[in-house]
Design a protein around this motif. Structure first.
Motif, PDB file in Angstrom:
ATOM      1  N   LYS A 211      -3.085   4.636  -1.670  1.00  0.00           N
ATOM      2  CA  LYS A 211      -3.927   5.241  -0.632  1.00  0.00           C
ATOM      3  C   LYS A 211      -4.090   6.732  -0.916  1.00  0.00           C
TER       4      LYS A 211
ATOM      5  N   ILE B 243      -1.547  -1.137  -3.941  1.00  0.00           N
ATOM      6  CA  ILE B 243      -2.697  -0.369  -3.462  1.00  0.00           C
ATOM      7  C   ILE B 243      -2.246   1.083  -3.289  1.00  0.00           C
TER       8      ILE B 243
ATOM      9  N   ILE C 224     -10.928   0.021  -1.263  1.00  0.00           N
ATOM     10  CA  ILE C 224     -10.990  -0.268   0.168  1.00  0.00           C
ATOM     11  C   ILE C 224     -11.362   1.023   0.888  1.00  0.00           C
TER      12      ILE C 224
ATOM     13  N   SER D 177      -7.165   2.549  -1.883  1.00  0.00           N
ATOM     14  CA  SER D 177      -7.731   2.694  -0.545  1.00  0.00           C
ATOM     15  C   SER D 177      -7.956   4.173  -0.274  1.00  0.00           C
TER      16      SER D 177
ATOM     17  N   GLN E 123     -10.914  -0.700   6.013  1.00  0.00           N
ATOM     18  CA  GLN E 123      -9.830  -0.713   6.997  1.00  0.00           C
ATOM     19  C   GLN E 123     -10.312   0.022   8.244  1.00  0.00           C
TER      20      GLN E 123
ATOM     21  N   GLU F 249       0.856  -1.188   0.000  1.00  0.00           N
ATOM     22  CA  GLU F 249       0.000   0.000   0.000  1.00  0.00           C
ATOM     23  C   GLU F 249       0.890   1.235   0.000  1.00  0.00           C
TER      24      GLU F 249
END
Length: 306
Positions: free
Chosen positions: A168, A166, A243, A192, A266, A127
């Motif tokens: 973020k 991923i 996410i 995410s 999360q 991530e």
């Protein structure tokens, strides 16, 4: 009920259930092992890793706010090599995906970090925290500029091998959907969102800021409406799995994020309130699905009626 999530575009990758932990709120995972079975979680996202150890920001760096908290920890961590040597071998990575969250100040450094982690069997995915200062671009955040976000994504993706990447995203932008499309086009396997909102607090008696860094990141239930809006916009803009993060304190919150399109969530600030919260949430989520008669999460996901 089988809650395993098979993610589009990632045939060899799955989560046991949609409950993951958020980076920076669950330590390296080992700290929370006394409070529950780590293997029952959908995934463990460890605290942000940098190439070299970081001491973080000066104290005070956490302050309570109504319905949340401010933090300016400054990504304190022991460095990637220390994590791989001392922490990762003790985690149950064969039974639950361990996701490394990485922090750097330029695309080359991000790539160097990712290349180290890509060689590790115990790392399931990477991530990328693009909400950090871009020193070579005048101090802006990578996550606030679509082209800069794409460059970081491309740099990490080139060296990540078979590890899903991923990205973020930061909510501190004018149009999060534009950033999301840019990182998807650059090769992101998942997105995410959201990271913390920029905020600050002050003390009227001492006339000082609550944080030594003055500005920090706001998290907790107060930001959930913003997070839901961002996740909904991102899910409409991209085809990769999303996410959701932001203010989750109940099983109902998890379903809300899935209703607007998230594949998983999360859990962050709630872990500070109750160290067993994420473990309890897995059971409470299963009970809620049974209570509502939801037998197929994929059929429920993204079914918001507008």
């Amino acid at each position: 009920m089988d809650m395993r999530l098979n993610l589009p575009g990632l045939p060899d990758f799955s989560f046991r259930n949609p409950i993951l932990t958020a980076s920076g709120t669950f330590g390296y995972g080992l700290e929370f092992a006394p409070y529950g079975d780590l293997t029952t979680l959908g995934g463990i996202v460890v605290k942000g890793l940098s190439l070299a150890p970081r001491a973080g920001n000066p104290m005070p760096r956490i302050a309570e706010t109504p319905c949340g908290m401010l933090n300016a920890v400054g990504l304190q961590n022991s460095g990637v090599e220390s994590f791989l040597r001392d922490k990762l071998p003790k985690l149950p990575w064969r039974d639950v995906p361990v996701i490394a969250n990485i922090y750097a100040c330029d695309p080359a450094e991000f790539a160097e970090l990712a290349s180290i982690l890509a060689r590790e069997q115990g790392i399931a995915a990477i991530e990328v925290n693009i909400s950090c200062p871009n020193v070579k671009e005048g101090g802006i955040l990578f996550g606030q500029d679509a082209q800069a976000a794409a460059r970081v994504t491309e740099a990490v993706k080139r060296v990540a091998g078979d590890k899903p990447v991923i990205i973020k995203l930061s909510p501190n932008v004018t149009d999060i959907a534009t950033i999301a499309r840019a990182v998807e086009d650059a090769g992101a396997d998942m997105i995410s969102c959201i990271n913390t909102l920029s905020g600050m607090g002050v003390d009227i008696r001492t006339r000082k800021p609550l944080l030594a860094n003055i500005i920090g990141g706001l998290s907790g239930p107060a930001i959930k409406p913003v997070a839901l809006r961002c996740v909904w916009q991102v899910c409409r803009a991209v085809t990769v799995p999303v996410i959701g993060i932001g203010g989750i304190t109940s099983a109902e919150d998890v379903l809300e994020f899935m209703l607007v399109g998230a594949h998983a969530v999360q859990v962050g600030t709630a872990n500070f309130l109750r160290p067993d919260f994420s473990f309890r949430l897995v059971n409470e989520f299963t009970e809620l699905l049974n209570k509502l008669g939801i037998a197929d999460l994929e059929d429920y996901r993204g079914s918001l009626r507008t």
